[in-house]
Design an enzyme around this catalytic site. Sequence first.
Site, mmCIF file in Angstrom:
data_model
loop_
_atom_site.group_PDB
_atom_site.id
_atom_site.type_symbol
_atom_site.label_atom_id
_atom_site.label_comp_id
_atom_site.label_asym_id
_atom_site.label_seq_id
_atom_site.Cartn_x
_atom_site.Cartn_y
_atom_site.Cartn_z
ATOM 1 N N LYS A 18 0.872 -1.183 0.000
ATOM 2 C CA LYS A 18 0.000 0.000 0.000
ATOM 3 C C LYS A 18 0.901 1.222 0.000
ATOM 4 O O LYS A 18 1.446 1.609 1.036
ATOM 5 C CB LYS A 18 -0.890 -0.023 1.236
ATOM 6 C CG LYS A 18 -2.286 0.547 1.042
ATOM 7 C CD LYS A 18 -2.320 2.015 0.684
ATOM 8 C CE LYS A 18 -2.092 2.910 1.864
ATOM 9 N NZ LYS A 18 -1.922 4.339 1.474
ATOM 10 N N GLY B 265 5.748 5.144 9.193
ATOM 11 C CA GLY B 265 4.889 6.321 9.150
ATOM 12 C C GLY B 265 4.730 6.929 10.530
ATOM 13 O O GLY B 265 5.663 6.890 11.336
ATOM 14 N N SER B 266 3.553 7.470 10.790
ATOM 15 C CA SER B 266 3.345 8.234 12.023
ATOM 16 C C SER B 266 3.059 7.325 13.218
ATOM 17 O O SER B 266 2.498 6.240 13.052
ATOM 18 C CB SER B 266 2.169 9.199 11.833
ATOM 19 O OG SER B 266 0.993 8.461 11.546
ATOM 20 N N GLU C 158 0.755 7.685 15.373
ATOM 21 C CA GLU C 158 -0.696 7.521 15.526
ATOM 22 C C GLU C 158 -1.165 6.296 14.738
ATOM 23 O O GLU C 158 -1.887 5.446 15.256
ATOM 24 C CB GLU C 158 -1.446 8.760 15.009
ATOM 25 C CG GLU C 158 -1.181 10.049 15.778
ATOM 26 C CD GLU C 158 0.209 10.635 15.528
ATOM 27 O OE1 GLU C 158 0.752 10.441 14.421
ATOM 28 O OE2 GLU C 158 0.767 11.257 16.451
ATOM 29 N N GLY D 5 0.775 3.935 13.552
ATOM 30 C CA GLY D 5 1.501 2.766 14.055
ATOM 31 C C GLY D 5 0.787 2.138 15.247
ATOM 32 O O GLY D 5 0.671 0.914 15.354
ATOM 33 N N GLU E 13 8.113 1.434 12.072
ATOM 34 C CA GLU E 13 9.163 2.463 12.112
ATOM 35 C C GLU E 13 8.460 3.810 12.117
ATOM 36 O O GLU E 13 7.777 4.160 11.158
ATOM 37 C CB GLU E 13 10.098 2.300 10.905
ATOM 38 C CG GLU E 13 11.459 2.929 11.152
ATOM 39 C CD GLU E 13 11.550 4.346 10.684
ATOM 40 O OE1 GLU E 13 10.909 5.229 11.316
ATOM 41 O OE2 GLU E 13 12.259 4.583 9.694
ATOM 42 N N CYS F 183 12.677 10.411 8.688
ATOM 43 C CA CYS F 183 12.435 9.853 10.025
ATOM 44 C C CYS F 183 13.655 10.052 10.921
ATOM 45 O O CYS F 183 13.531 10.250 12.118
ATOM 46 C CB CYS F 183 12.072 8.384 9.912
ATOM 47 S SG CYS F 183 13.181 7.441 8.880
ATOM 48 N N GLU G 15 7.879 15.540 16.714
ATOM 49 C CA GLU G 15 8.466 15.397 15.379
ATOM 50 C C GLU G 15 7.787 16.388 14.442
ATOM 51 O O GLU G 15 6.570 16.358 14.256
ATOM 52 C CB GLU G 15 8.278 13.967 14.858
ATOM 53 C CG GLU G 15 8.920 13.787 13.493
ATOM 54 C CD GLU G 15 8.887 12.355 12.994
ATOM 55 O OE1 GLU G 15 7.803 11.749 12.983
ATOM 56 O OE2 GLU G 15 9.948 11.836 12.599
#
Length: 490
Positions: free
Chosen positions: A188, A241-242, A244, A246, A263, A297, A394
């Site tokens: 995706k 990704g973020s 939230e 994750g 990650e 990141c 971040e």
Amino acid sequence: MTTTAARKLTPNSVRTELFIGGAWQPAAQTFDVVDPSDGGLLAQVSAADADDVDRAVTAARRALNGTWGSMSGADRGVLLNRLADLIERDGDFLARLEALDIGKPIGQPTVLDIPNAIATFRHFAGWADKIQGAAIPTAGHMGRPTHSYTVREPIGVIAAIIPWNTPLMIAGWKLAPALAAGNTLVVKPAEDAPLSVLHLVKLIDEAGFPPGVVNIVPGLGKVAGAALVRHRDVDKVSFTGSPEVGRDIQQAAAESFKRVTLELGGKSPQIVLPDADVDAAVQGIAMGLFFNQGEVCAAGTRILVHRSVYDRVVAALGDATRAQVPGEPFDPATTIGPLVNRRQQERVLAYIERGKAEGARLVAGGGRVDRAGFFVEPTVFADVTNDSTIAREEIFGPVGAVIPFDDVDEAIRIANDTEYGLAATIWTRDVTLAHTLAHKVQAGAVWVNGWAALNPALPWGGVKSSGIGRELGWSGILANTEEKTVTVVL
Ligand code: NAI
Ligand code: MG
């Protein structure tokens, strides 16, 4: 090449549909991919829904049970090497896609994203026929001798959820070890930058991977992504990704005990010790802040500087920041492009305002760039306290926070006083200090005298809220296999 010329290449050359079971097929809906340099429309890409995701997972399962499942590691290695060759063949085109889709200066994917993706597929081509178990001696079973050994088997169907900041490179980090180990995938890509990953899938088909081994379901995170991470027949989710999203993925994964690799970014320190080569440090710090517009990141966004060199570092970093050239990604003079979308631009500008409001000293930048597109000025704050918002959250944009320290213990305390722990950079010529700090800092990766020295042989991942699990290297193979123990009672 101008953006307009590069854009013309896109619709004709990149497939924008779903790829399921070896066939490109349109979805019922599409989503718009926007050019971050001017806000214009770049492409309309198929948006997978839950039914499409289900078909992709079914195709991946079927491939696992088909020829792919019985293919030797050596043959998987041949396919991975062929894929690496095709990425190399199309390297210029892929670099242009990354520049177009994300807005990054064209020189950056040329030196990092594309070579790293090629190297990653080659590295894991080499592992494919070397995934060994062990013969383990035991004291026997009920008075009889035993012969015990382990084997490493593929996990099964893996969902790879790709971020928009370095999509091709991170797709390589997820696909190469998974394929080397014999898994199948449903990919995706991010709705903000799907083009290079779509082209990668076209190359996977051209390389000769059997149908269904890699499927792609571009679409919205809340629709295609959410359906994929909740699918009962997905065995593992690999996500970058973020935090939230994750967190949501880990909760969804618990339902059927899916394996997860997450990650989730960071707030990585760059520590400048009194004996550091200040010029080299400032150069590395500027790179760690502004490379890829700071949408990285591992961006080194908390710059901890010993007071003995503090004024010098702040002044030189201010100069290096003002020397950045925001501009169009295909202009060779450009050193920093636009942010990926308007939401990211507004988010970063809001953090800059927060930094000003909380009393940090603005050294350079501090606003939007006066031109079309989602530009934010490269920005540095000094005299930041580690409890302020710009030191804790971040930002994912070109914003640095410089924090002074008086001694090494204080540097370590500040470095570790964060919820994140992805990377850290230490600038020193003192080999003892370098290793001592490398052990004390809480991070998945520590670099001494250079920022982001990445290599596919080296494990990658974070501690604390930066994530769970490791990608790349032998750790990447472990993360993509299940260990089975076989005991024969002799
Ligand atoms: P995001 O976490 O929403 O997007 C990353 C990927 O997850 C995309 O492919 C997206 O479609 C997918 N996704 C979104 N919602 C999902 C869901 N509910 N289920 C499954 N997949 C889903 O990140 P976003 O919103 O694009 O950026 C927000 C912030 O996240 C950034 O400002 C940055 O701080 C952080 N981020 C960190 C990255 C990293 O490299 N660690 C990469 C991208 C974003
Ligand atoms: Mg999001």
